[in-house]
Enzyme design. Sequence first.
Site, PDB file in Angstrom:
ATOM      1  N   GLU A  28       5.471   0.448  -6.215  1.00 36.86           N
ATOM      2  CA  GLU A  28       5.047  -0.953  -6.198  1.00 36.86           C
ATOM      3  C   GLU A  28       6.176  -1.873  -5.731  1.00 36.86           C
ATOM      4  O   GLU A  28       5.934  -2.958  -5.215  1.00 36.86           O
ATOM      5  CB  GLU A  28       4.569  -1.366  -7.604  1.00 36.86           C
ATOM      6  CG  GLU A  28       3.383  -2.293  -7.590  1.00 36.86           C
ATOM      7  CD  GLU A  28       2.829  -2.580  -8.977  1.00 36.86           C
ATOM      8  OE1 GLU A  28       3.591  -2.571  -9.971  1.00 36.86           O
ATOM      9  OE2 GLU A  28       1.619  -2.833  -9.080  1.00 36.86           O
ATOM     10  N   HIS A  30       3.721  26.771  -8.643  1.00 39.09           N
ATOM     11  CA  HIS A  30       2.639  27.724  -8.371  1.00 39.09           C
ATOM     12  C   HIS A  30       1.482  27.052  -7.643  1.00 39.09           C
ATOM     13  O   HIS A  30       0.403  27.617  -7.541  1.00 39.09           O
ATOM     14  CB  HIS A  30       2.159  28.346  -9.688  1.00 39.09           C
ATOM     15  CG  HIS A  30       3.239  29.132 -10.359  1.00 39.09           C
ATOM     16  ND1 HIS A  30       3.287  30.508 -10.335  1.00 39.09           N
ATOM     17  CD2 HIS A  30       4.347  28.729 -11.034  1.00 39.09           C
ATOM     18  CE1 HIS A  30       4.368  30.916 -10.987  1.00 39.09           C
ATOM     19  NE2 HIS A  30       5.026  29.853 -11.423  1.00 39.09           N
ATOM     20  N   LYS A  57      -9.043  -5.773  -6.155  1.00 39.37           N
ATOM     21  CA  LYS A  57      -9.594  -6.639  -7.219  1.00 39.37           C
ATOM     22  C   LYS A  57     -10.572  -7.638  -6.615  1.00 39.37           C
ATOM     23  O   LYS A  57     -11.655  -7.871  -7.146  1.00 39.37           O
ATOM     24  CB  LYS A  57      -8.466  -7.416  -7.920  1.00 39.37           C
ATOM     25  CG  LYS A  57      -7.555  -6.554  -8.754  1.00 39.37           C
ATOM     26  CD  LYS A  57      -6.561  -7.432  -9.510  1.00 39.37           C
ATOM     27  CE  LYS A  57      -5.431  -6.607 -10.079  1.00 39.37           C
ATOM     28  NZ  LYS A  57      -4.329  -7.408 -10.562  1.00 39.37           N
TER      29      LYS A  57
HETATM   30  O1  PA5 Z   1       3.691  -4.088 -12.476  1.00 39.04           O
HETATM   31  C1  PA5 Z   1       2.722  -4.821 -12.449  1.00 39.04           C
HETATM   32  O2  PA5 Z   1       2.849  -6.019 -12.249  1.00 39.04           O
HETATM   33  C2  PA5 Z   1       1.329  -4.298 -12.675  1.00 39.04           C
HETATM   34  O3  PA5 Z   1       1.304  -2.929 -12.822  1.00 39.04           O
HETATM   35  C3  PA5 Z   1       0.769  -4.910 -13.940  1.00 39.04           C
HETATM   36  O4  PA5 Z   1       1.612  -4.589 -15.002  1.00 39.04           O
HETATM   37  C4  PA5 Z   1      -0.635  -4.415 -14.210  1.00 39.04           C
HETATM   38  O5  PA5 Z   1      -1.462  -4.737 -13.129  1.00 39.04           O
HETATM   39  C5  PA5 Z   1      -1.173  -5.037 -15.464  1.00 39.04           C
HETATM   40  O6  PA5 Z   1      -1.124  -6.423 -15.390  1.00 39.04           O
HETATM   41  P1  PA5 Z   1      -1.249  -7.317 -16.670  1.00 39.04           P
HETATM   42  O7  PA5 Z   1      -0.122  -6.998 -17.561  1.00 39.04           O
HETATM   43  O8  PA5 Z   1      -1.210  -8.722 -16.162  1.00 39.04           O
HETATM   44  O9  PA5 Z   1      -2.577  -6.969 -17.307  1.00 39.04           O
END
Ligand code: PA5
Length: 448
Positions: A290, A311, A425
């Site tokens: 990310e 394996h 989303k």
């Molecule tokens: O690293 C990130 O920003 C995402 O993985 C969020 O943590 C994830 O989408 C969850 O978001 P939130 O904590 O707003 O529910």
Amino acid sequence: MSKVIRLDYSKTLGFVSQAEINAQAALAKKSNETLHNGSGKGNDFLGWLTLPSSITDADLNDIQATADALRAKCEVVVLVGIGGSYLGSRAVIDALSSSFDWLQKERKSPVILYAGNNIGEDYLVELTEYLQGKSFGIINISKSGTTTEPALAFRILKSELEKSVGKEEAKSRIVAVTDAARGALFTLATKEGYKKYVIPDNVGGRFSVLTPVGLLPIAIAGIDIKELVAGARLLEEKTAPSVPFEENLSEQYAVVRNELYKKGKKIEILANFHPKLHYFAEWWKQLYGESEGKDNKGIFNASVDFTADLHSMGQWIQEGERSIFETVISVAKPNHSFLVPTDEENLDGLNFLAGKNVDYVNKMAELGTQIAHVDGGVPNIKVVVPVLNAYSIGQLIYFFEKACGISGYILGVNPFDQPGVEAYKKNMFALLEKPGYEKETEAIKKRL
Ligand code: PA5
């Protein structure tokens, strides 16, 4: 034995030279300084940098007290959250808990279960069935407070809990970890009077494990959060910009992986030889994937659990396209000792191992794998963890976080945003006909 994690990139040197690595030391140092002086991209999300040194004993004691209250009441605690709001906790809890503890009837700590990280109807039905007749609590973690997956799971679990213990008692068994002042979860928690913890504005989800997001569930699982933070604090010191490149593990790791990337090694596989580290790799994948996968660049992060995956994916790693390198988390010493027994008949032919530790066999598998993969064109980086305990895992967390920030700046991306996760989303809301998405609904329906 040293209690500090160690980095060994010597088995990458047939693929990149030490001179090439040294030539990037200045850029790594500059990137590290940029993080610390806050002059780089995404500089409003740098709170994680100093979390280990800034969290106080009073903060930790408060988290521990909340954890103890839930521990006293609950056989099961369900952690509701997704991505950065759950992977760090699960990584640490799995790495440091006994593998079969959750199956034991007599337990010192509640079973920690997870929800809100998927939308599986069967999963939720099976979870609620499991919770029937059990004394349980919920930690609902969402920074935005509006993420669909956890919101949906929480709605269901809250209703189950209220049915089971009544509305008032339910309130004392729910903790919300969310924004300081905004979002649906903040509003709900305030109205219901749940105990609340704040995710600081300047800490993104994937860097939040050392905030209450991670520390509360980890403390509920019976893990020493002070030791975890102490380990992270040690690495905060050891990876500071003032520490020379030759001693700075995070700067070195960031440089080596970027040099390998330049040479066409586009995929990094995080490998472990202990099943307990499976979720640590899941956390790591989110952290790097990310942070770096944007602007049409970035290493693809994958993970394997050895020896199991030797394996299966072992074939690809040994002889597939030569576009990968491997980072191995190597645990120097197991927490337990088990000797291979002698067998009179020796029908399995294993008496040559009798009297040796199982870990000795594992270590030879690790060494044999390293030699085979390097011979097969897969550079190998090793991160040596002295032993799986809270102090080591705290070090590992900060080591990887710091290297990730430096690596992102070396790559030239903003390591602290994630614009790409919004696309699905938007489509999902349009397809679900969420109010406010009317135009998108119309447009997407035409495409079906
Ligand atoms: O690293 C990130 O920003 C995402 O993985 C969020 O943590 C994830 O989408 C969850 O978001 P939130 O904590 O707003 O529910």
